[in-house]
Design a protein around this motif. Structure first.
Motif, short mmCIF file in Angstrom:
data_model
loop_
_atom_site.label_atom_id
_atom_site.label_comp_id
_atom_site.label_asym_id
_atom_site.label_seq_id
_atom_site.Cartn_x
_atom_site.Cartn_y
_atom_site.Cartn_z
N PRO A 1 62.39 38.70 15.40
CA PRO A 1 62.61 39.25 16.75
C PRO A 1 63.78 40.23 16.80
O PRO A 1 64.75 40.11 16.06
N THR A 2 63.64 41.21 17.67
CA THR A 2 64.72 42.14 18.00
C THR A 2 64.87 42.14 19.50
O THR A 2 63.88 42.31 20.22
N ASN A 3 66.09 41.92 19.99
CA ASN A 3 66.33 41.95 21.42
C ASN A 3 66.16 43.37 21.91
O ASN A 3 66.75 44.30 21.39
N TYR A 4 65.33 43.54 22.92
CA TYR A 4 65.03 44.87 23.45
C TYR A 4 64.76 44.72 24.93
O TYR A 4 63.65 44.92 25.40
N ASP A 5 65.80 44.34 25.67
CA ASP A 5 65.62 43.94 27.05
C ASP A 5 65.41 45.06 28.04
O ASP A 5 64.79 44.88 29.06
N ASP A 6 65.92 46.26 27.78
CA ASP A 6 65.71 47.37 28.69
C ASP A 6 66.00 48.69 27.98
O ASP A 6 66.55 48.70 26.89
N PRO A 7 65.60 49.80 28.59
CA PRO A 7 65.82 51.10 27.95
C PRO A 7 67.29 51.42 27.68
O PRO A 7 67.58 52.27 26.85
N GLU A 8 68.21 50.75 28.35
CA GLU A 8 69.63 50.99 28.10
C GLU A 8 70.07 50.36 26.78
O GLU A 8 71.05 50.76 26.19
N ASN A 9 69.36 49.34 26.32
CA ASN A 9 69.67 48.68 25.05
C ASN A 9 68.81 49.33 23.97
O ASN A 9 67.72 48.87 23.66
N GLN A 10 69.30 50.41 23.41
CA GLN A 10 68.50 51.22 22.52
C GLN A 10 68.58 50.79 21.06
O GLN A 10 69.54 50.15 20.64
N LEU A 11 67.59 51.19 20.30
CA LEU A 11 67.58 50.95 18.87
C LEU A 11 68.18 52.18 18.17
O LEU A 11 67.93 53.31 18.59
N ILE B 1 54.85 48.21 20.98
CA ILE B 1 54.96 46.79 20.65
C ILE B 1 55.12 45.99 21.94
O ILE B 1 55.98 46.30 22.76
N PRO B 2 54.32 44.95 22.13
CA PRO B 2 54.43 44.14 23.36
C PRO B 2 55.79 43.46 23.48
O PRO B 2 56.36 43.00 22.49
N ARG B 3 56.31 43.40 24.69
CA ARG B 3 57.57 42.70 24.99
C ARG B 3 57.24 41.26 25.33
O ARG B 3 56.26 40.97 26.02
N HIS B 4 58.07 40.35 24.84
CA HIS B 4 57.90 38.94 25.15
C HIS B 4 58.76 38.56 26.34
O HIS B 4 59.66 39.30 26.73
N GLU B 5 58.49 37.39 26.91
CA GLU B 5 59.20 36.96 28.12
C GLU B 5 60.71 36.83 27.92
O GLU B 5 61.46 36.90 28.85
N ASN B 6 61.17 36.66 26.69
CA ASN B 6 62.61 36.55 26.43
C ASN B 6 63.20 37.90 26.01
O ASN B 6 64.22 37.96 25.34
N ILE C 1 61.05 42.04 20.99
CA ILE C 1 59.85 42.53 20.33
C ILE C 1 59.86 41.94 18.93
O ILE C 1 60.92 41.65 18.39
N LEU C 2 58.69 41.72 18.37
CA LEU C 2 58.59 41.17 17.02
C LEU C 2 58.25 42.28 16.06
O LEU C 2 57.37 43.11 16.32
N CYS C 3 58.95 42.32 14.93
CA CYS C 3 58.69 43.30 13.89
C CYS C 3 57.24 43.17 13.44
O CYS C 3 56.78 42.06 13.16
N PRO C 4 56.50 44.26 13.37
CA PRO C 4 55.10 44.17 12.95
C PRO C 4 54.93 43.83 11.47
O PRO C 4 53.84 43.50 11.04
N PHE C 5 56.01 43.87 10.69
CA PHE C 5 55.93 43.59 9.25
C PHE C 5 56.37 42.17 8.91
O PHE C 5 55.72 41.48 8.14
N CYS C 6 57.51 41.73 9.48
CA CYS C 6 58.04 40.41 9.10
C CYS C 6 58.12 39.44 10.28
O CYS C 6 58.51 38.30 10.10
#
Length: 110
Positions: free
Chosen positions: A87-97, A71-76, A79-84
């Protein structure tokens, strides 16, 4: 085709880093079991440790870790959910889902 690097998954963690994602070439031979939950993007069955279900915390939808990383990352740093499209904040690999343990439990029962 996007290639990801093969690295081990830390089974003790409740999250998955990009190091745990398998290359697409290794998933092409997997059989699909229609009785098991699947990622609604790549249509592969969730499994541990190859196709791990992750929860998008902005909306609660679940997709596999491979698809999350595509999923492409936005400047802020979202990432945007592909279904709805939430936005979900996903700023770096340390901030995991978080892993979706409910789906993982369903898989283990079968």
């Amino acid at each position: 085709m996007i290639k990801e690097t093969l690295r081990p998954i830390d089974e003790g963690q409740a999250t998955v880093t990009p190091e745990g994602i398998l290359e697409d070439d290794h998933l092409g031979n997997m059989e699909i079991d229609e009785s098991l939950p699947t990622c609604n993007i790549c249509l592969l069955n969730y499994s541990n440790p190859t196709v791990i279900p992750l929860i998008l915390i902005g909306c609660g939808h679940t997709i596999c870790q491979r698809c999350v990383w595509k999923i492409p990352r936005h400047e802020n740093d979202t990432i945007l959910c592909p279904f709805c499209r939430q936005p979900t904040n996903y700023d770096d690999p340390e901030n995991q889902l978080p892993k979706n343990f409910a789906i993982l439990e369903m898989i283990e029962r079968n």
